[in-house]
Design a protein around this motif. Structure first.
Motif, mmCIF file in Angstrom:
data_model
loop_
_atom_site.group_PDB
_atom_site.id
_atom_site.type_symbol
_atom_site.label_atom_id
_atom_site.label_comp_id
_atom_site.label_asym_id
_atom_site.label_seq_id
_atom_site.Cartn_x
_atom_site.Cartn_y
_atom_site.Cartn_z
ATOM 1 N N GLU A 185 61.132 -43.094 82.299
ATOM 2 C CA GLU A 185 61.203 -44.192 81.346
ATOM 3 C C GLU A 185 62.119 -43.783 80.193
ATOM 4 O O GLU A 185 61.830 -42.779 79.522
ATOM 5 C CB GLU A 185 59.817 -44.521 80.794
ATOM 6 C CG GLU A 185 58.791 -44.949 81.832
ATOM 7 C CD GLU A 185 57.430 -45.215 81.225
ATOM 8 O OE1 GLU A 185 57.339 -46.044 80.304
ATOM 9 O OE2 GLU A 185 56.477 -44.564 81.658
ATOM 10 N N PRO A 186 63.220 -44.512 79.942
ATOM 11 C CA PRO A 186 63.718 -45.658 80.721
ATOM 12 C C PRO A 186 64.310 -45.194 82.045
ATOM 13 O O PRO A 186 64.423 -43.993 82.300
ATOM 14 C CB PRO A 186 64.783 -46.243 79.802
ATOM 15 C CG PRO A 186 65.285 -45.061 79.031
ATOM 16 C CD PRO A 186 64.086 -44.184 78.798
ATOM 17 N N VAL A 187 64.692 -46.172 82.870
ATOM 18 C CA VAL A 187 65.251 -45.860 84.177
ATOM 19 C C VAL A 187 66.487 -46.743 84.406
ATOM 20 O O VAL A 187 66.552 -47.871 83.902
ATOM 21 C CB VAL A 187 64.200 -46.093 85.290
ATOM 22 C CG1 VAL A 187 63.817 -47.565 85.370
ATOM 23 C CG2 VAL A 187 64.695 -45.590 86.637
ATOM 24 N N SER A 192 64.460 -52.601 89.155
ATOM 25 C CA SER A 192 65.391 -53.730 89.162
ATOM 26 C C SER A 192 65.418 -54.485 87.845
ATOM 27 O O SER A 192 66.478 -54.990 87.436
ATOM 28 C CB SER A 192 65.034 -54.705 90.285
ATOM 29 O OG SER A 192 63.719 -55.186 90.118
ATOM 30 N N THR A 193 64.281 -54.576 87.149
ATOM 31 C CA THR A 193 64.231 -55.342 85.900
ATOM 32 C C THR A 193 63.109 -54.827 85.016
ATOM 33 O O THR A 193 62.165 -54.178 85.487
ATOM 34 C CB THR A 193 64.033 -56.843 86.201
ATOM 35 O OG1 THR A 193 64.161 -57.592 84.978
ATOM 36 C CG2 THR A 193 62.661 -57.101 86.812
ATOM 37 N N ASP A 194 63.222 -55.099 83.727
ATOM 38 C CA ASP A 194 62.185 -54.678 82.783
ATOM 39 C C ASP A 194 60.838 -55.309 83.155
ATOM 40 O O ASP A 194 60.771 -56.480 83.563
ATOM 41 C CB ASP A 194 62.532 -55.124 81.361
ATOM 42 C CG ASP A 194 63.797 -54.459 80.825
ATOM 43 O OD1 ASP A 194 64.296 -53.523 81.478
ATOM 44 O OD2 ASP A 194 64.267 -54.888 79.759
ATOM 45 N N GLY A 195 59.761 -54.539 82.974
ATOM 46 C CA GLY A 195 58.444 -55.115 83.221
ATOM 47 C C GLY A 195 57.343 -54.080 83.288
ATOM 48 O O GLY A 195 57.549 -52.894 82.988
ATOM 49 N N TYR A 196 56.168 -54.546 83.675
ATOM 50 C CA TYR A 196 54.955 -53.732 83.682
ATOM 51 C C TYR A 196 54.520 -53.412 85.119
ATOM 52 O O TYR A 196 54.512 -54.292 85.985
ATOM 53 C CB TYR A 196 53.815 -54.472 82.987
ATOM 54 C CG TYR A 196 54.081 -54.806 81.545
ATOM 55 C CD1 TYR A 196 53.637 -53.980 80.520
ATOM 56 C CD2 TYR A 196 54.786 -55.964 81.194
ATOM 57 C CE1 TYR A 196 53.875 -54.281 79.182
ATOM 58 C CE2 TYR A 196 55.029 -56.279 79.863
ATOM 59 C CZ TYR A 196 54.572 -55.436 78.870
ATOM 60 O OH TYR A 196 54.815 -55.746 77.553
ATOM 61 N N VAL A 248 58.149 -50.429 81.727
ATOM 62 C CA VAL A 248 59.340 -49.640 82.017
ATOM 63 C C VAL A 248 60.587 -50.436 81.631
ATOM 64 O O VAL A 248 60.762 -51.586 82.041
ATOM 65 C CB VAL A 248 59.407 -49.279 83.524
ATOM 66 C CG1 VAL A 248 60.714 -48.542 83.828
ATOM 67 C CG2 VAL A 248 58.209 -48.434 83.926
ATOM 68 N N ASP A 249 61.413 -49.797 80.835
ATOM 69 C CA ASP A 249 62.680 -50.383 80.400
ATOM 70 C C ASP A 249 63.761 -50.017 81.432
ATOM 71 O O ASP A 249 64.040 -48.831 81.652
ATOM 72 C CB ASP A 249 63.043 -49.839 79.022
ATOM 73 C CG ASP A 249 64.361 -50.374 78.502
ATOM 74 O OD1 ASP A 249 64.828 -51.406 79.026
ATOM 75 O OD2 ASP A 249 64.943 -49.741 77.598
ATOM 76 N N VAL A 250 64.339 -51.026 82.074
ATOM 77 C CA VAL A 250 65.382 -50.795 83.078
ATOM 78 C C VAL A 250 66.737 -51.054 82.430
ATOM 79 O O VAL A 250 66.995 -52.129 81.890
ATOM 80 C CB VAL A 250 65.203 -51.722 84.294
ATOM 81 C CG1 VAL A 250 66.336 -51.495 85.312
ATOM 82 C CG2 VAL A 250 63.842 -51.470 84.952
#
Length: 262
Positions: A169-171, A234-238, A259-261
Motif C-alpha cells: 500500500e499503495p500499489v 485495478s482501482t482504489d477501494g476496500y 488500498v490506493d492504486v
C-alpha cells in the motif's frame, strides 16, 4: 448486567433433583408456559468474556389459586436429551417483568444471562438448546418448585473474528496485491480465540465510489485459520474477508482495508 441469583439457585436445585420435587415440598399448581420466544427466534452469538443478556418473552397461564409475582416464574435453557439429565443449564438474568392480561394470564419479558467464563464449557455448548419454564414459591419453611419443558429452542454459536491486510500500500495499477488475514473463533474451554481451519471465506472488494462489496474469489482457511491469496490491483477501494458462518459459528466480516492504486 447481573444474574438473577434466586432463579439460578432454584434452577440449580432443579438440576440436582432431576426435576422431581420431594414429597415434602410437592407443588402441583395448574400453571403452564406458552408462547416462549428466545432472542426473537434468532441464534445467539457468544464470545470469550462478555456476558450476553438474551431477551426472552413468554406467557404464563394459571388457575386463580396459584400465587404469582414477577419472580415466581422464569424461563431457562438446558442442553441435553431431557431436562432431568441435562448436561448444562443457562439461567435467568435480571428479574422478569410480567403484565397481567386477566386474572390468570400474564405476558412476561425476561432475560437469560450467558457468561462464557462461567456457563460455557466446551464446543458441545455450540448447539441447539431446549427451554423450560420454572415456577417456584418461597415461604418460612423454604421453597417448593416445579419445572416444565416448553417447545421453544435456541441455537448458541461461537463468535468469530476475521482480519484482512492487503499489501503493498499503495500499489501500482496492474501489479499483484497480496491479501492476508485470519479466521478464528471463540474457544470456551480455553477462554481465547482459536484458528478455524478448512473453512471457505470470501475475499470481497468495494470500489472507492461504491456502497457495497462484491465477492472476488473464495479462499480456504489454513493452519491456525490463516488466509492468503493474490489479486491484480485495478482501482482504489476496500478489501475484506467475509465468513458466512456455520451451524456452530456465527458469520463475520472483517474491517475493510483501503488500498490506493496508483
Amino acid at each position: 448486567m447481573r444474574r438473577f441469583a434466586i432463579g439460578a439457585a432454584v434452577s440449580g436445585a432443579l438440576a440436582l433433583t432431576a426435576v422431581s420435587v420431594p414429597a415434602a415440598q410437592a407443588l402441583t399448581p395448574d400453571i403452564s408456559f406458552s408462547n416462549v420466544v428466545v432472542n426473537g427466534g434468532k441464534s445467539i452469538t457468544v464470545g470469550t468474556s462478555a456476558t450476553v443478556e438474551v431477551p426472552v418473552t413468554y406467557t404464563i397461564t394459571r388457575t386463580a389459586d396459584v400465587q404469582f409475582d414477577d419472580v415466581s416464574a422464569v424461563v431457562e435453557l438446558y442442553r441435553g436429551s431431557s431436562y432431568g439429565t441435562a448436561e448444562n443449564f443457562l439461567f435467568p438474568g435480571d428479574v422478569p417483568t410480567c403484565t397481567a392480561v386477566d386474572d390468570t394470564t400474564q405476558n412476561c419479558t425476561g432475560t437469560i444471562a450467558i457468561d462464557p467464563e462461567i456457563d460455557l464449557y466446551d464446543a458441545k455448548d455450540a448447539t441447539t438448546w431446549k427451554s423450560a419454564g420454572v415456577y417456584y414459591r418461597f415461604d418460612d419453611d423454604g421453597y417448593d418448585y416445579i419445572g416444565r419443558t416448553t417447545s421453544a429452542t435456541a441455537t448458541l454459536k461461537r463468535a468469530a473474528k476475521v482480519t484482512t491486510n492487503a499489501s503493498p500500500e499503495p500499489v501500482k495499477k496492474g501489479a499483484t496485491l497480496t491479501v492476508t488475514g485470519s479466521l478464528t473463533r471463540a474457544n470456551w474451554a480455553t477462554g481465547s480465540y482459536s484458528g478455524y481451519t478448512s473453512q471457505s471465506v470470501a475475499l470481497q472488494f468495494k470500489a472507492k465510489s461504491s456502497d457495497s462489496y462484491t465477492t472476488v474469489k473464495t479462499v480456504t482457511s489454513g493452519t491456525s485459520g490463516a488466509l492468503k491469496t493474490t489479486v491484480t490491483a485495478s482501482t482504489d477501494g476496500y478489501w475484506r474477508y467475509s465468513f458466512a458462518g456455520t451451524s456452530t459459528t456465527a458469520a463475520k466480516n472483517s474491517t475493510g482495508d483501503y488500498v490506493d492504486v496508483q
